[in-house]
Design a protein around this motif. Structure first.
Motif, PDB file in Angstrom:
ATOM      1  N   ARG A 128       0.811  -1.219   0.000  1.00 24.57           N
ATOM      2  CA  ARG A 128       0.000   0.000   0.000  1.00 24.57           C
ATOM      3  C   ARG A 128       0.845   1.269   0.000  1.00 24.57           C
ATOM      4  NH1 ARG A 128      -4.829  -1.554  -0.074  1.00 24.57           N
ATOM      5  NH2 ARG A 128      -5.619  -3.328   1.094  1.00 24.57           N
TER       6      ARG A 128
ATOM      7  N   GLY B  28      -4.373  -0.277  -5.367  1.00 21.42           N
ATOM      8  CA  GLY B  28      -4.568  -0.230  -3.924  1.00 21.42           C
ATOM      9  C   GLY B  28      -3.477   0.453  -3.128  1.00 21.42           C
TER      10      GLY B  28
ATOM     11  N   THR C 160      -1.978   3.377  -1.281  1.00 17.45           N
ATOM     12  CA  THR C 160      -2.678   4.530  -0.700  1.00 17.45           C
ATOM     13  C   THR C 160      -1.737   5.678  -0.327  1.00 17.45           C
ATOM     14  OG1 THR C 160      -2.507   3.473   1.462  1.00 17.45           O
ATOM     15  CG2 THR C 160      -4.566   3.145   0.258  1.00 17.45           C
TER      16      THR C 160
ATOM     17  N   GLU D 201      -6.717   9.395  -7.370  1.00 17.93           N
ATOM     18  CA  GLU D 201      -7.594   8.680  -6.436  1.00 17.93           C
ATOM     19  C   GLU D 201      -7.479   7.192  -6.671  1.00 17.93           C
ATOM     20  OE1 GLU D 201     -11.298   9.810  -5.267  1.00 17.93           O
ATOM     21  OE2 GLU D 201     -10.962  11.977  -5.487  1.00 17.93           O
TER      22      GLU D 201
ATOM     23  N   PRO E 133      -9.052   3.176  -5.237  1.00 16.97           N
ATOM     24  CA  PRO E 133     -10.381   2.630  -4.927  1.00 16.97           C
ATOM     25  C   PRO E 133     -10.937   3.180  -3.610  1.00 16.97           C
ATOM     26  CG  PRO E 133      -8.797   0.859  -5.380  1.00 16.97           C
ATOM     27  CD  PRO E 133      -8.027   2.137  -5.413  1.00 16.97           C
ATOM     28  N   ASP E 134     -10.046   3.542  -2.660  1.00 14.98           N
ATOM     29  CA  ASP E 134     -10.509   4.028  -1.357  1.00 14.98           C
ATOM     30  C   ASP E 134     -10.456   5.544  -1.233  1.00 14.98           C
ATOM     31  OD1 ASP E 134     -10.904   1.403  -0.527  1.00 14.98           O
ATOM     32  OD2 ASP E 134      -8.789   1.213   0.043  1.00 14.98           O
ATOM     33  N   GLY E 135     -10.288   6.250  -2.333  1.00  7.83           N
ATOM     34  CA  GLY E 135     -10.261   7.715  -2.275  1.00  7.83           C
ATOM     35  C   GLY E 135      -8.890   8.277  -2.578  1.00  7.83           C
TER      36      GLY E 135
END
Ligand code: SAM
Ligand code: SF4
Length: 347
Positions: free
Chosen positions: A29, A77, A79, A105, A107-109
């Motif tokens: 990540r 993914g 982040t 961005e 998948p989680d923002g």
């Protein structure tokens, strides 16, 4: 594209958009992006004074090339992008790099943009970096004594680093972390002073065990200051209580006298945290590395400069993750120090 033994054994798993999971179940990540191998300092544990072989200017990835890799990683993914080097603030386009990456961005923002820097030039560029979307800052400072700083970094520039830390404190970016490599006979008498300095600046001090990553290949296991020695020194001043919930973070943390302030230790050598590693690295010249200590790299340049698309970038990224070994094996008799120094890998 893959180079080296581990690379040949790897086979990519997953498809674009799937999480980056390696053979040991570790999900990646955190992408560390080295922006340059050049630096305004010459820390002895990182770079030689002279004779460093610099990366050719034309081999350094452009802003567009970095963004292409970052977009693929975020879709898979990742982040956090941590910008590092060499000294990332030496890149003239640093504010634009932060702006472009912060707009990505996953998948989680939106992604987080962190930076590790020696702090020089920070007062002039930090407002622009914050406006562009920088979210976290780590600043390296190994000593508070000017003469010692000049010897250790081979440059008389401590006051500029201190100005950088003052600017970081004023910016309100939190948590602000200060990093020091603990070195025997160099700064191991200053550990308490460094923590007090960090507390006074609303920052968290973190001590790093010195690793065999100096370009001069002078690291000596017997001489390094260990996690235990660091904790002993700090215990003479504070009652240290472990902070639970480390997750994949490299630093173990301790609370000082039960108060709000903490200190961290990154014990990569004596207490490795490879089992929880979620990091992958992109060098300034477009090589993916699955570990600081890799002796193999995965070359993105043929894809980035040879007409490849996002799916091709994804394939190389997955091959890199698939080739990751369970640990760094510093203590193995056959351990080989990577050919690149820390400044060319990206810390
Ligand atoms: N120039 C920036 C700086 O110094 O923060 C970013 C790059 S530097 C390579 C990143 C981090 O790696 C710094 O905190 C530095 O202290 C650490 N580092 C460099 N060489 C190291 C070594 N041999 N062992 C442990 N940490 C090292
Ligand atoms: Fe430069 Fe950072 Fe290496 Fe020191 S540790 S020489 S500041 S890249």
């Amino acid at each position: 594209m893959p180079r080296g033994r581990a690379a040949r054994a790897a086979s990519p798993t997953g498809a674009p958009g799937d999480p980056l999971v390696d053979r040991f179940g570790r999900v990646h990540r955190d992408l560390r992006i080295s922006l340059t191998d050049r630096c305004s300092l010459r820390c002895t544990y990182c770079m030689p004074e002279q004779g460093n072989e610099w990366l050719a200017r034309e081999s350094i990835l452009t802003l567009d090339e970095i963004e292409r890799v970052a977009r693929v990683a975020a879709a898979d993914g990742v982040t956090t992008f941590r910008l590092t080097g060499g000294e990332p603030l030496l890149r003239r386009d640093i504010v634009e790099i932060v702006r472009r990456l912060a707009a990505i961005e996953g998948p989680d923002g939106p992604v987080q943009i962190a930076m590790t820097t020696n702090g020089i030039r920070l007062p002039e560029v930090l407002p622009g970096l914050v406006a562009a979307g920088l979210t976290r800052l780590n600043i390296s400072i190994d000593t508070l004594r000017p003469a010692r700083f000049a010897e250790l970094t081979r440059r008389d520039r401590l006051s500029e680093v201190l100005d950088g830390i003052a600017a970081a404190t004023a910016s309100g970016l939190t948590p602000l972390k200060l990093n020091a490599v603990a070195m025997r006979g160099v700064n191991d008498d200053e550990l308490v002073d460094l923590v007090e300095f960090a507390v006074a600046h609303g920052a968290q001090m973190r001590f790093i065990e010195q690793m065999p990553l100096d370009a001069g290949h002078t690291w000596d296991r017997a001489r390094m200051v260990t996690r235990e020695e660091i904790l002993d020194a700090l215990s003479s001043r504070w009652a240290l209580k472990p902070v639970p919930g480390r997750g994949g973070a490299p630093a173990e943390r301790w609370r000082l006298d039960g108060g709000p302030h903490t200190v961290g230790v990154i014990a990569s050598v004596t207490a490795p945290f490879c089992g929880d590693c979620d990091r992958v690295r992109l060098t300034a010249d477009g090589q993916l590395r699955n570990c600081l200590f890799s002796t193999s790299e995965f070359d993105l340049v043929p894809v980035l400069r040879g007409g490849g698309d996002a799916a091709d970038v994804d394939r190389v990224l997955r091959a890199c993750i698939a080739g990751k070994l369970p640990g760094h094996a510093i203590d193995d008799p056959g351990f080989l120090q990577p050919a690149r120094g820390m400044n060319a890998i990206g810390g």
